[in-house]
Design a protein around this motif. Structure first.
Motif, PDB file in Angstrom:
ATOM      1  N   MET A   1       0.855  -1.204   0.000  1.00 14.00           N
ATOM      2  CA  MET A   1       0.000   0.000   0.000  1.00 14.00           C
ATOM      3  C   MET A   1       0.886   1.247   0.000  1.00 14.00           C
ATOM      4  O   MET A   1       1.790   1.374   0.822  1.00 14.00           O
ATOM      5  N   LEU A   2       0.577   2.156  -0.906  1.00 11.33           N
ATOM      6  CA  LEU A   2       1.318   3.414  -0.911  1.00 11.33           C
ATOM      7  C   LEU A   2       0.789   4.371   0.151  1.00 11.33           C
ATOM      8  O   LEU A   2       1.532   5.185   0.689  1.00 11.33           O
ATOM      9  N   GLY A   3      -0.504   4.334   0.425  1.00  7.89           N
ATOM     10  CA  GLY A   3      -1.115   5.276   1.365  1.00  7.89           C
ATOM     11  C   GLY A   3      -1.637   6.501   0.623  1.00  7.89           C
ATOM     12  O   GLY A   3      -1.200   6.825  -0.482  1.00  7.89           O
ATOM     13  N   GLN A   4      -2.591   7.182   1.283  1.00  4.16           N
ATOM     14  CA  GLN A   4      -3.299   8.272   0.617  1.00  4.16           C
ATOM     15  C   GLN A   4      -2.353   9.390   0.151  1.00  4.16           C
ATOM     16  O   GLN A   4      -2.457   9.881  -0.976  1.00  4.16           O
ATOM     17  N   THR A   5      -1.409   9.763   1.012  1.00  2.00           N
ATOM     18  CA  THR A   5      -0.532  10.896   0.667  1.00  2.00           C
ATOM     19  C   THR A   5       0.292  10.586  -0.572  1.00  2.00           C
ATOM     20  O   THR A   5       0.371  11.385  -1.509  1.00  2.00           O
ATOM     21  N   GLU A   6       0.879   9.381  -0.591  1.00  2.00           N
ATOM     22  CA  GLU A   6       1.748   9.041  -1.719  1.00  2.00           C
ATOM     23  C   GLU A   6       0.950   8.857  -3.008  1.00  2.00           C
ATOM     24  O   GLU A   6       1.383   9.254  -4.086  1.00  2.00           O
ATOM     25  N   VAL A   7      -0.237   8.246  -2.888  1.00  2.00           N
ATOM     26  CA  VAL A   7      -1.081   8.066  -4.085  1.00  2.00           C
ATOM     27  C   VAL A   7      -1.469   9.429  -4.644  1.00  2.00           C
ATOM     28  O   VAL A   7      -1.373   9.685  -5.855  1.00  2.00           O
ATOM     29  N   GLN A   8      -1.896  10.319  -3.756  1.00  2.00           N
ATOM     30  CA  GLN A   8      -2.321  11.635  -4.240  1.00  2.00           C
ATOM     31  C   GLN A   8      -1.145  12.401  -4.844  1.00  2.00           C
ATOM     32  O   GLN A   8      -1.285  13.083  -5.854  1.00  2.00           O
ATOM     33  N   HIS A   9       0.026  12.235  -4.251  1.00  2.00           N
ATOM     34  CA  HIS A   9       1.219  12.886  -4.802  1.00  2.00           C
ATOM     35  C   HIS A   9       1.499  12.353  -6.209  1.00  2.00           C
ATOM     36  O   HIS A   9       1.818  13.115  -7.137  1.00  2.00           O
ATOM     37  N   LEU A  10       1.368  11.041  -6.376  1.00  2.00           N
ATOM     38  CA  LEU A  10       1.585  10.418  -7.689  1.00  2.00           C
ATOM     39  C   LEU A  10       0.582  10.962  -8.716  1.00  2.00           C
ATOM     40  O   LEU A  10       0.938  11.307  -9.846  1.00  2.00           O
TER      41      LEU A  10
END
Lengths: 454, 488
Positions: A1-10
Motif C-alpha cells: 500500500m502506498l497510502g493516501q498521501t503518496e497516491v495523491q502525490h503520484l
C-alpha cells in the motif's frame, strides 16, 4: 500500500505534467494472496503486489486511455506524450462528456479492514487446514480457495476532482467430493473474520456425504428450491441487464419494459453500495457517488444504472456505476467498453426458511448451485447451465434422495414471474466484479432439458 | 535482466528452495474499438513485472510484483519461500518435477507487418468504415468492431540452468452487428464476437478483410429477425470450423488437461471424464477423429517457443483414430502420471502446456492449439451428401458440465439442409449432446482446403483467474443423430 498521501502525490505528478486539454488519472493498487487446496492438500499458494495508472487524456473531443506500471517521472511523461499523440490521430468523439467536475462524496463506511489487509499465508493455511482435517475425517476430498485482497484506489482529474479509498475483500470457495458426489460452500466479506471457514468446510463436506449415489432423473419442468448459491445466478444475470447501455440499445430484458409488473410482487432487486453486509464503497471509477438503485421494485421493472457517458447519452444522471476504462491487471483486457455495471446486487430476503420451502413441495428439486451458466437469448434472459454439488429430489415435503445433475434451459425472467417463497437469510458471494447477495428461492417451475449421468 | 534473474535464483536457494524459476515479463497491448460510429476505446496497456516460483520442503510457493528492482526481487523471492513453507503445513505428496529441463534459447514470433507500426488512425479508419457498411438497415441498433495488438517480451530462468527469452506477438479483431425489432434481438459477427486472434502481425487483419464482410454481417443480422426458430429434434448436424473450434476447446481441450484430471481444478472449473484408466483404451470418437495439441502450428494463437516452465513447444497426439491417447501435461503432472501407470517417472517429459496469463500468475496447464486434423471432403460435396439436417455457424453461447460430458452450444445462424442443399435460415439455433457420443457420430470432415485455425483469446481457468490464448484448427464436419433446437 502506498497510502493516501503518496497516491495523491503520484496523481498530482501526472496531472502536473499532462499537456492534454483534460486529463484524468486513476491509480489501482492491489495486494492479493490466495491459498488454493485440492485433494486435501495445499497445491497453490500465491501472492501478488500489483498496481497501475490508467491515464485518460483528451484533446478536444478525442480521448485515449493508457495504463502503465512505471511511475517514475520520465515514464509518466512518456505515457502522457504517447496518449496525446494517439489522441490526435483520432476523429472527434461527439459523445465524450468531458471528465467529471468535483462532487461531494457521501460520508459512508469504507469497506477496509486491517486484519484482512494483513492476513498471512499461515493464517489462510491454518483456516484451510481445519477444512482439510474435517474432510479427511469424513473420507471426503476437499478442494477450494481462500483469498484475501487489499485494494487501493485513487482518482484525480484536471477539473479538481480528487478521490481516494482503500478497501479489502476476502472470499472462500470449497467443494467436497466423494467417488459419487460433491458438496459446495462459499462466502465473501470485506472482513476476513466474518467468514467462518471451518463452518463452511463442514457445510461442503456434509453436503458431499449426503449427496452420494445419486439416482437418475428425467428432464422436465419441476418446482425447485434454490439454495442462495443457486439463486445468486439469477440475481447476477438479471442484475447485469440493468446496464443503462444495454437498456438503451435494446439488448436488455428491461428495454421498453420499465414500469411493467414483470415479476412476482415479492421480488425487489437493488444495487446497494451502502449495504454494510456487501462491500460499502463511496465512489465509482469516475469519482462519482455510488447510489442505491432499485432495479426491480416489488415486481415492477425499475431503474437502470448509469455512468456519465451513458447517463448523458440517454438523459439520465450518472448513478455512480462506472467501471475503469479497462482492467490493467489482466492481460488481453485492453478493450473496455462494458458500460455502466452494478457491483452491489442484492435480492431482498423474504421470510421462509429452507425447511419451510422444502415442506411446501410435493415433488420437486432441491438445488445447491448452478454451474457454467450462459445466455442463450438476452431478451428473456434465457440461460442454460447445469446443477452441481448437491441436487436432491423432494417428495412429500422432504428431501427424498440425491439425483444426478441436470442441464436446464430456462428464462430467468419467466422463473421470477411467480415465486412460492423467498428465504429469510441472504448469502454473499463474490460476483463478476464486486459482491452480490441472494436469499434462497422457491419457484413453481424450472425447465430441465438434459441429463449428465453423474 | 540476467542480474535480476540470478539474484532471485540465488536468493531462493539460499533460503532453502530445492527448485526456483523466475519469469520477467514486459507486455504492451493496444486495443481500439468503435461502437455505433464513434471511437469507444483507444487504449494502451504497458506492464512490467516478475513472478518467482519456488519449491521448499516439497511444496510450491509463488509471489510476484510490478516493481522491477533488486530489492523487490529479493523481498518477493523471500515471500515466495515463506508461502511455500506455509503450503508445506498441509502437504501429502512432495512435488516431483521429473527430469531437468535445461534450455538456453531465444524465440520470436515470425510476422510480416508489426501491428504496433500500423498507425492508430488507420486502425480506426478501418473499423469506422466497417461500422458504416454494417449499418445497412434501420433495424441495426448496435455496430461494433475492435482490433487488438499484443507484444509479450519475457525472460525465463531456472535453478536447473535454463535461460529462455521469448517475444510473442499477437494480432486480432472482430466486427459485429446487432439487429433489434419488435422485442427480437439477433446478432451477427465476423469472424466471431470474441475476436479471432493469431500469433501474426497486421497481415492477419488484412487477410480477415473486414470491409469485404461488413455488409453481409449487417444484412444477416437483419435477416435473422424474421427467420423462423430452429426446429427441435434429432438430426444430422454440420458445423462450420469456428463453432467446431469451440466444440473442440470445451469437449476435448479442457478434459485432456491433466491438472483437472488430477483434481487440482476441482473446486472451480471441475475435473474430467478422461480419467487415467481410459488412456489408450477409450473410444473418444469415430475413427475419423484425430486431435492433437500442437504448439508449433504456424500463426496459431497457442503457438510459442517454450512454455512457462521452459519446456520446448511440442505436437502431442490427444485422440488418434478415435482412441483417447494423450493429455496436456506439465512437468509435475507428467511425472505423477508416469508413477500412476507404473512407468519410470525419471523418463516422464512434459508436453509443454504450462502457461501463465501474466507475470502475476502461476503457470497452469493450458491448451496450446488443439486441432482436429482435416479429412477428405469438399464442403459442397458434404452438403450435397446430406439428405436432411442443419448447418450451424459462428458461436453464440456455450456451456458444459464440470466433467466435460454434457454440452450445449448456440450459434448465431443456421440453415436447413434438405435434399443435399442449404435452404431456410434459422435463428436461435442450439445443439446439445454428450462428448463421446457426439464425437462418435462424426462421419465426415472437410479437407485441408477448408481447414483453418481460430484463436480463442478468452479461455478462463484457475483461481485467481487467468485468461489464456488458445488456438483451434478445424474444417467443417458432419455429426449424426444430434439433438438440436433445445430452446423453445
Amino acid at each position: 500500500m502506498l497510502g493516501q498521501t503518496e497516491v495523491q502525490h503520484l496523481l498530482e505528478r501526472v496531472l502536473h505534467r499532462s499537456p492534454a486539454d483534460q486529463t484524468e488519472v486513476l491509480f489501482l493498487g492491489l495486494e492479493e494472496a490466495l491459498t488454493r487446496f485440492a485433494n486435501n492438500e495445499i497445491h497453490q499458494n500465491v501472492a501478488e503486489h500489483n498496481y497501475g495508472l490508467i491515464i485518460r487524456a483528451a484533446i478536444g473531443q478525442r480521448v485515449v486511455a493508457i495504463s502503465t506500471t512505471a511511475t517514475d517521472d520520465a515514464s509518466i511523461e512518456q505515457a502522457l506524450e504517447r496518449a496525446v499523440a494517439l489522441a490526435k490521430l483520432q476523429p472527434e468523439n461527439p459523445e465524450f462528456p468531458g471528465f467529471a467536475e468535483p462532487v461531494p462524496l457521501p460520508e459512508t463506511t469504507v469497506a477496509y479492514d486491517e486484519a484482512t489487509a494483513t492476513a498471512t499465508p499461515e493464517s489462510r493455511a491454518r483456516a484451510v487446514g481445519e477444512v482439510i482435517t474435517y474432510a479427511l475425517s469424513n473420507n471426503v476430498n476437499a478442494s477450494g480457495a481462500f483469498r484475501t485482497s487489499r485494494y487501493e484506489w485513487g482518482l484525480a482529474n484536471s477539473h479538481g476532482l480528487r478521490a481516494y479509498a482503500p478497501t479489502t475483500l476476502a472470499d472462500l470457495t470449497i467443494v467436497g467430493m466423494t467417488e459419487t458426489s460433491s458438496g459446495y460452500a462459499a462466502d465473501a466479506a470485506w472482513r476476513f473474520a466474518d467468514i467462518d471457514v471451518a463452518a463452511r468446510g463442514r457445510e461442503a463436506v456434509d453436503k458431499a456425504v449426503q449427496s452420494q449415489n445419486p439416482r437418475p432423473l428425467e428432464p422436465g419442468d419441476y418446482p425447485v428450491v434454490l439454495e442462495p448459491y443457486a439463486a445468486q445466478d439469477l440475481v447476477n444475470f438479471v442484475g447485469r441487464g440493468a446496464s443503462g447501455m444495454s437498456v438503451h440499445e435494446g439488448q436488455s430484458w428491461m428495454s421498453g419494459r420499465q414500469g411493467e409488473a414483470l415479476f412476482d410482487k415479492r421480488i425487489t432487486l437493488v444495487d446497494d453500495p451502502q449495504d454494510q453486509a456487501l462491500w460499502p464503497l463511496p465512489f465509482d471509477f469516475e469519482g462519482q457517488p455510488r447510489q442505491r438503485v432499485k432495479i426491480i421494485k416489488a415486481g415492477v421493472v425499475g431503474d437502470a444504472v448509469y455512468n456519465r457517458l451513458w447517463g448523458e447519452k440517454t438523459g439520465h444522471a450518472t448513478t455512480g456505476h462506472a467501471l475503469p476504462a479497462f482492467s490493467p491487471f489482466n492481460p488481453s483486457q485492453a478493450i473496455g467498453g462494458s458500460g455502466p455495471f452494478p457491483i452491489h446486487l442484492a435480492l431482498e430476503p423474504g421470510t421462509a426458511s429452507l425447511q419451510e420451502m422444502i415442506k411446501g413441495i410435493d415433488r420437486g428439486l432441491y438445488i445447491t448451485r448452478f454451474n457454467y451458466t450462459r445466455v442463450v437469448h438476452p431478451r428473456e434472459v434465457v440461460i442454460t447451465g447445469l446443477t452441481r454439488d448437491g441436487t436432491f429430489w423432494i417428495e412429500n415435503g422432504a428431501l427424498a434422495y440425491p439425483v444426478q445433475n441436470l442441464r436446464f434451459t430456462q428464462s430467468y425472467i419467466e422463473a421470477l414471474a411467480e415465486v412460492i417463497a423467498i428465504g429469510a437469510e441472504a448469502q454473499c458471494e463474490r460476483g463478476y466484479f464486486g459482491l452480490s447477495k441472494a436469499p434462497a428461492l422457491c419457484l413453481p417451475r424450472f425447465r430441465f432439458t438434459g441429463t449428465t449421468g453423474f | 535482466m540476467k542480474t535480476l534473474t540470478a539474484l532471485a535464483l540465488n536468493q531462493a536457494q539460499l533460503l532453502g528452495a530445492s527448485y526456483a524459476d523466475i519469469r520477467i515479463l514486459e507486455t504492451r497491448e493496444q486495443g481500439v474499438s468503435v461502437r455505433n460510429g464513434t471511437v469507444q476505446d483507444a487504449n494502451e496497456v504497458q506492464s512490467v513485472g516478475f513472478g518467482v516460483r519456488v519449491i521448499v520442503d516439497g511444496a510450491w510457493g509463488f509471489a510476484s510484483s510490478a516493481i522491477l528492482t533488486a530489492t523487490e526481487v529479493e523481498q518477493v523471492t523471500a515471500q515466495a519461500v515463506a508461502i511455500a513453507r506455509a503450503s508445506a503445513l498441509f502437504l501429502r505428496q512432495p512435488v516431483d518435477l521429473g527430469p531437468a529441463e535445461v534450455h538456453q534459447d531465444i524465440y520470436r514470433t515470425p510476422y510480416e507487418i508489426d501491428p504496433f507500426g500500423v498507425p492508430m488512425e488507420d486502425k480506426l479508419a478501418l473499423l469506422l468504415e466497417a461500422d458504416r457498411l454494417m449499418r445497412s438497415d434501420a433495424a441495426i441498433k448496435v455496430t461494433y468492431g475492435n482490433l487488438v495488438s499484443v507484444r509479450r517480451h519475457q525472460f525465463f530462468a531456472s535453478t536447473e540452468g535454463s535461460d529462455v527469452e521469448q517475444e510473442l506477438v499477437e494480432t486480432g479483431g472482430c466486427i459485429m452487428a446487432l439487429a433489434v425489432k419488435d422485442g427480437e434481438i439477433q446478432r451477427r459477427s465476423y469472424p466471431n464476437i470474441f475476436r479471432d486472434q493469431h500469433t501474426e502481425g497486421w497481415e492477419f487483419i488484412q487477410r480477415l478483410d473486414f470491409l469485404g464482410h461488413a455488409e453481409r454481417v449487417g444484412s444477416e443480422a437483419v435477416a435473422l429477425l424474421s427467420a423462423p426458430q430452429c426446429p427441435s429434434g434429432v438430426t444430422t448436424l454440420i458445423l462450420d470450423r469456428t463453432q467446431l473450434g469451440l466444440q473442440i476447446h470445451e469437449s476435448c481441450g479442457h478434459p485432456t488437461e491433466l491438472d483437472r484430471v488430477f483434481g487440482t481444478e476441482a473446486a472451480y472449473a471441475g475435473t474430467s471424464f478422461l480419467t487415467p484408466d481410459k488412456l489408450g483404451n477409450f473410444r473418444y470418437g469415430s475413427e475419423l477423429v484425430n486431435l492433437t495439441a500442437d504448439a508449433t502450428t504456424p500463426g496459431a494463437l497457442g503457438t510459442f517457443g517454450y512454455d512457462d516452465e521452459g519446456v520446448p513447444a511440442q505436437r502431442v497426439p490427444l485422440v488418434q483414430a478415435g482412441q483417447f491417447v494423450g493429455y496436456l501435461t506439465s512437468r509435475e503432472t507428467a511425472t505423477q502420471l508416469a508413477r500412476l501407470r507404473g512407468e519410470d517417472p525419471a523418463q516422464a517429459r512434459s508436453g509443454a502446456a504450462m502457461r501463465a496469463s501474466g507475470w502475476n500468475r502461476i503457470p497452469l496447464i493450458r491448451m496450446t492449439n488443439i486441432n482436429l486434423e482435416p479429412g477428405e471432403w469438399e464442403f459442397d460435396d458434404l452438403i450435397a451428401d446430406t439428405d436432411e439436417g442443419i448447418y450451424m455457424e459462428t458461436n453464440y453461447s456455450w456451456s458444459i458440465d464440470n466433467l466435460r460430458l454434457n454440452f450445449q452450444f448456440g450459434t448465431e445462424m443456421a440453415y436447413e439442409i434438405k435434399n443435399g442443399q442449404l435452404g431456410q435460415m434459422y435463428k436461435n439455433a442450439t445443439y446439445t449432446g454428450i462428448t463421446p457420443e457426439f464425437w462418435s457420430g462424426c462421419d465426415a470432415i472437410c479437407n485441408e482446403k477448408h481447414w483453418g485455425v481460430w484463436g480463442v483469446p478468452n479461455c478462463g481457468k484457475g483461481q485467481p483467474s487467468q485468461v489464456a490464448h488458445t488456438g483451434h484448427g478445424a474444417a467443417p464436419a458432419r455429426f449424426r443423430n444430434v439433438r438440436v433446437g433445445v430452446m423453445k
